[in-house]
Write an enzyme that holds these catalytic residues in place. Sequence first.
Site, mmCIF file in Angstrom:
data_model
loop_
_atom_site.group_PDB
_atom_site.id
_atom_site.type_symbol
_atom_site.label_atom_id
_atom_site.label_comp_id
_atom_site.label_asym_id
_atom_site.label_seq_id
_atom_site.Cartn_x
_atom_site.Cartn_y
_atom_site.Cartn_z
ATOM 1 N N ALA A 67 0.874 -1.169 0.000
ATOM 2 C CA ALA A 67 0.000 0.000 0.000
ATOM 3 C C ALA A 67 0.914 1.223 0.000
ATOM 4 O O ALA A 67 2.066 1.150 0.431
ATOM 5 C CB ALA A 67 -0.883 -0.024 1.240
ATOM 6 N N GLY A 112 0.778 -4.847 1.035
ATOM 7 C CA GLY A 112 -0.400 -4.937 0.164
ATOM 8 C C GLY A 112 -0.089 -5.609 -1.164
ATOM 9 O O GLY A 112 -0.996 -6.169 -1.801
ATOM 10 N N GLU A 115 -0.391 -9.144 -0.477
ATOM 11 C CA GLU A 115 -1.821 -9.392 -0.238
ATOM 12 C C GLU A 115 -2.609 -9.401 -1.548
ATOM 13 O O GLU A 115 -3.507 -10.207 -1.736
ATOM 14 C CB GLU A 115 -2.362 -8.338 0.734
ATOM 15 C CG GLU A 115 -1.748 -8.505 2.118
ATOM 16 C CD GLU A 115 -2.049 -7.353 3.060
ATOM 17 O OE1 GLU A 115 -1.668 -6.207 2.754
ATOM 18 O OE2 GLU A 115 -2.685 -7.589 4.099
ATOM 19 N N GLU A 135 4.666 -4.829 7.348
ATOM 20 C CA GLU A 135 3.902 -3.723 7.949
ATOM 21 C C GLU A 135 4.310 -3.440 9.389
ATOM 22 O O GLU A 135 4.256 -2.302 9.857
ATOM 23 C CB GLU A 135 2.397 -4.019 7.901
ATOM 24 C CG GLU A 135 1.784 -3.998 6.507
ATOM 25 C CD GLU A 135 1.819 -5.346 5.799
ATOM 26 O OE1 GLU A 135 2.611 -6.247 6.184
ATOM 27 O OE2 GLU A 135 1.035 -5.507 4.838
HETATM 28 N N1 CAA Z 1 4.650 3.223 -0.772
HETATM 29 C C1 CAA Z 1 5.052 4.371 -1.342
HETATM 30 N N2 CAA Z 1 6.210 4.488 -2.006
HETATM 31 C C2 CAA Z 1 7.000 3.409 -2.071
HETATM 32 C C3 CAA Z 1 6.653 2.184 -1.482
HETATM 33 C C4 CAA Z 1 5.399 2.115 -0.811
HETATM 34 N N3 CAA Z 1 4.953 0.972 -0.255
HETATM 35 N N4 CAA Z 1 7.654 1.290 -1.696
HETATM 36 C C5 CAA Z 1 8.600 1.938 -2.400
HETATM 37 N N5 CAA Z 1 8.210 3.222 -2.633
HETATM 38 C C6 CAA Z 1 8.941 4.264 -3.342
HETATM 39 C C7 CAA Z 1 10.109 4.779 -2.527
HETATM 40 O O1 CAA Z 1 9.663 5.751 -1.588
HETATM 41 C C8 CAA Z 1 10.994 5.344 -3.604
HETATM 42 O O2 CAA Z 1 10.468 6.586 -4.008
HETATM 43 P P1 CAA Z 1 11.452 7.878 -4.173
HETATM 44 O O3 CAA Z 1 12.361 7.503 -5.302
HETATM 45 O O4 CAA Z 1 10.511 8.983 -4.497
HETATM 46 O O5 CAA Z 1 12.178 8.022 -2.876
HETATM 47 C C9 CAA Z 1 10.782 4.389 -4.761
HETATM 48 O O6 CAA Z 1 9.557 3.711 -4.509
HETATM 49 C C10 CAA Z 1 11.882 3.338 -4.875
HETATM 50 O O7 CAA Z 1 11.993 2.676 -3.624
HETATM 51 P P2 CAA Z 1 13.361 2.509 -2.817
HETATM 52 O O8 CAA Z 1 14.283 3.636 -3.127
HETATM 53 O O9 CAA Z 1 13.019 2.281 -1.387
HETATM 54 O O10 CAA Z 1 13.933 1.169 -3.478
HETATM 55 P P3 CAA Z 1 14.934 0.126 -2.821
HETATM 56 O O11 CAA Z 1 15.378 -0.765 -3.935
HETATM 57 O O12 CAA Z 1 15.981 0.806 -2.037
HETATM 58 O O13 CAA Z 1 14.051 -0.736 -1.796
HETATM 59 C C11 CAA Z 1 12.076 -1.931 -1.106
HETATM 60 C C12 CAA Z 1 13.013 -1.550 -2.284
HETATM 61 C C13 CAA Z 1 12.829 -2.870 -0.167
HETATM 62 C C14 CAA Z 1 10.895 -2.656 -1.716
HETATM 63 C C15 CAA Z 1 11.646 -0.648 -0.352
HETATM 64 O O14 CAA Z 1 11.142 0.282 -1.291
HETATM 65 C C16 CAA Z 1 10.586 -0.870 0.693
HETATM 66 O O15 CAA Z 1 10.884 -1.368 1.763
HETATM 67 N N6 CAA Z 1 9.315 -0.458 0.397
HETATM 68 C C17 CAA Z 1 8.246 -0.495 1.364
HETATM 69 C C18 CAA Z 1 7.767 -1.907 1.600
HETATM 70 C C19 CAA Z 1 6.683 -1.911 2.652
HETATM 71 O O16 CAA Z 1 6.916 -1.566 3.806
HETATM 72 N N7 CAA Z 1 5.476 -2.286 2.251
HETATM 73 C C20 CAA Z 1 4.317 -2.334 3.150
HETATM 74 C C21 CAA Z 1 3.502 -1.080 2.970
HETATM 75 S S1 CAA Z 1 2.202 -0.943 4.171
HETATM 76 C C22 CAA Z 1 0.957 -1.927 3.582
HETATM 77 O O17 CAA Z 1 1.059 -2.535 2.523
HETATM 78 C C23 CAA Z 1 -0.287 -1.961 4.428
HETATM 79 C C24 CAA Z 1 -1.264 -3.034 4.091
HETATM 80 O O18 CAA Z 1 -1.094 -4.190 4.408
HETATM 81 C C25 CAA Z 1 -2.498 -2.712 3.415
#
Ligand code: CAA
Length: 261
Positions: A67, A112, A115, A135
Amino acid sequence: MAEYENLIVEQRGGVTLVTLNRPQALNALNSAVLEELITAFAAFEADDTQGCAVITGSGEKAFAAGADIKEMADKPLSEFYSQDMFSRWQSHLVCATRKPWIAAVNGFALGGGCELAMMADFIIASDKAKFGQPEITLGVIPGMGGSQRLTRAVGKAKAMDMVLTGRMMDAAEAESSGLVARVVPADDLLAEAMKTAAKIAAMPPLAAKAAKEVVNAAFENTLESGIRHERRMFHMLAGTADKAEGMAAFVAKREPRFSGR
Ligand code: CAA
């Protein structure tokens, strides 16, 4: 066909291919993506020429990284609760799609994203795919069904391990744990998923819907009521033109021509 900003939606024969297309945000699932997915899946469901869908992510890196954290970061509890946030994934995407669909997971499927992949009827993963429910590292928990679907898929031990530590599972572990149906080399993923979807799309559509319904019922029913449900659906299919055609074609040693009736 509707216009999409966050998806690419194509029809290839009887298969609808839906590509999440926010590669700059690793295909994070914001509310605009959800609304477009609901539109795309409603169109797929309503179109009699389409028998199966495939969902995948654009770019090499991610299926969907979750998400959209930036959309949620400043949102107050009152809004999450009053909008019943995430409920539309279940009511408007999962429950409203009776035709089969496959997730072709090409990279990160986190939060998400994992999911969403688990909402599909099954997952085909690239050997580069990574699954996780991170999360907890954000101070929350899965919100789109992860705690339930992951636990049903891989069992309590691995689900607890993943949900409590936020660790990722690679494709090999996901396959051996029962989360994914098969793993294929990254370069073959889309072709393999589309070939599988085309095979399903060529099946008699009433039987495909019924098959999906009864397998899913296994998660809701007792064994006895699930078996009765299956038997009744079998009886129902015995009244279809496609059952007559399928069995006649077998006996005559020819290919069946299904009509969807
Ligand atoms: N939401 C918004 N933006 C996201 C994102 C997310 N879930 N995941 C990645 N992005 C964005 C980053 O902010 C970044 O944007 P900018 O270039 O503007 O800074 C871009 O995508 C590239 O990401 P990274 O620079 O972080 O890439 P990386 O290769 O260094 O890392 C990753 C990759 C490990 C997947 C890392 O991006 C990450 O940990 N993402 C978040 C994963 C996460 O926590 N997901 C759970 C979300 S909460 C949820 O999903 C709730 C639910 O159950 C409904």
